[in-house]
Design an enzyme around this catalytic site. Structure first.
Site, mmCIF file in Angstrom:
data_model
loop_
_atom_site.group_PDB
_atom_site.id
_atom_site.type_symbol
_atom_site.label_atom_id
_atom_site.label_comp_id
_atom_site.label_asym_id
_atom_site.label_seq_id
_atom_site.Cartn_x
_atom_site.Cartn_y
_atom_site.Cartn_z
ATOM 1 N N TYR A 189 0.920 -1.146 0.208
ATOM 2 C CA TYR A 189 -0.289 -0.200 0.428
ATOM 3 C C TYR A 189 1.029 1.078 -0.031
ATOM 4 C CZ TYR A 189 -3.673 3.532 1.404
ATOM 5 O OH TYR A 189 -4.770 4.148 2.221
ATOM 6 N N THR A 191 1.460 3.820 2.202
ATOM 7 C CA THR A 191 2.647 3.582 3.071
ATOM 8 C C THR A 191 3.052 3.183 3.794
ATOM 9 O OG1 THR A 191 1.036 3.314 4.644
ATOM 10 C CG2 THR A 191 0.382 5.135 3.913
ATOM 11 N N LYS A 192 3.194 2.353 3.295
ATOM 12 C CA LYS A 192 4.348 0.898 3.046
ATOM 13 C C LYS A 192 5.668 1.040 2.756
ATOM 14 C CE LYS A 192 1.334 -1.429 5.321
ATOM 15 N NZ LYS A 192 -0.447 -0.835 5.489
ATOM 16 N N ASN A 193 7.000 -0.024 3.289
ATOM 17 C CA ASN A 193 7.865 0.219 2.855
ATOM 18 C C ASN A 193 8.435 0.476 1.347
ATOM 19 O OD1 ASN A 193 7.932 -0.491 5.821
ATOM 20 N ND2 ASN A 193 9.390 -1.638 5.784
ATOM 21 N N MET A 194 7.327 -0.291 0.348
ATOM 22 C CA MET A 194 7.622 0.514 -0.292
ATOM 23 C C MET A 194 6.508 -0.046 -1.093
ATOM 24 S SD MET A 194 9.049 -3.447 -2.447
ATOM 25 C CE MET A 194 8.309 -3.199 -3.600
#
Length: 292
Positions: A189, A191-194
């Site tokens: 998603y 907002t995730k790390n990638m």
């Protein structure tokens, strides 16, 4: 004071991602196809273990619980410190979520509370590696082996975290006499790390991933690329009433370059964390466990 609105957690998208998306739009294939396959092959978990599914439209899809053999009337032990979709996946297959408390320092699920919550109806544990901090997997694995339970790891935040020497998503190190069904769900998603904007990946035993792949695309035995590309065949079977949550090549175009930037993203996050601890330590008594 800013002159423009500050959006929540804007992704770091560069020209490389933009050019890759444009290349996909100008190609003959925009849905699940060669770039989705390339992203799956590039992921470190897949390269090391050949476990990556990379088929699901979200990191916590119902295929995780269903693939672990959880069904109506069963119980799954998980944590309230998570997003609602962790519990939704249990509800989707007709099972009952059992919420237990977390450890005060890491906010990950407390294995002692898990042990006390196990009943004759318990079929699986669903630990959440909260904010990328791995749960105490040795203790949870011990519980799962003694009670014959599956483990479905919610690793939405946890690429590329490690528990001791094991990359999250790689096979659990188990006693061969007490095998444990294990699946791990990641989220890509925004907002995730990638990010791939939306989407995610499921890893696990190849047979379970093959089953999950069916659930991710209407239960069809072959996706469109396998049916209509030069090496494919139009013939397919619908073998179960699946969902529609496959990744597209447009999304994978983002992921191919986000994955290359992931180490830099991690380094940047670590620098911010050290700065926050340094400043906050003057007025707050921080209690943090050593890195797992």
């Amino acid at each position: 004071m800013r002159d423009t609105f500050l959006t929540f957690s804007p992704p770091s998208i560069g020209e490389e991602e933009i050019e890759e998306v444009i290349d996909t739009l100008r190609s003959d294939w925009i849905t699940t196809g060669p770039k989705t396959n390339a992203l799956k092959a590039s992921l470190p978990i897949h390269r090391r273990t050949r476990r990556a599914g990379g088929e699901f439209g979200h990191g916590r899809d119902a295929g995780g619980a269903g693939g672990a053999g959880v069904g109506a009337g069963d119980e799954v032990i998980t944590t309230p410190m998570t997003f609602c979709s962790t519990v939704h996946v249990i509800e989707h297959v007709g099972a009952r979520p059992v919420l237990v408390d977390v450890l005060p320092d890491t906010l990950t699920i407390d294995p002692e509370q898990v042990e006390r919550a196990v009943t004759a109806r318990t079929r699986a544990l669903l630990p959440v590696h909260l904010y990328g901090h791995p749960c105490d997997m040795d203790a949870l694995l011990d519980i799962a082996q003694r009670h014959n339970l599956a483990i479905v790891e919610d690793a939405a935040h946890a690429l590329p975290a490690r528990y001791k020497s094991r990359m999250i998503g790689a096979p659990l190190i188990t006693d061969h006499r007490l095998p444990v069904v294990n699946l791990t769900a990641f989220s890509f998603y925004a907002t995730k790390n990638m990010t791939t904007a939306e989407g995610g990946m499921l890893t696990g035993d190849p047979d379970l991933i093959d089953q999950a792949r069916l659930w991710s695309l209407h239960g069809m035995s072959h996706d469109a690329y396998k049916r209509y590309s030069a090496e494919g065949s139009w013939c397919y079977e619908v073998v179960l009433p699946g969902y529609k949550c496959n990744m597209t090549d447009i999304q994978a175009s983002l992921g191919l370059h986000q994955l290359k930037k992931l180490p830099g993203f991690q380094d940047g996050g670590s620098r911010w964390w050290r700065a926050i601890r340094l400043r906050s330590g003057r007025c707050v008594n921080w209690k943090c466990r050593p890195s797992m």
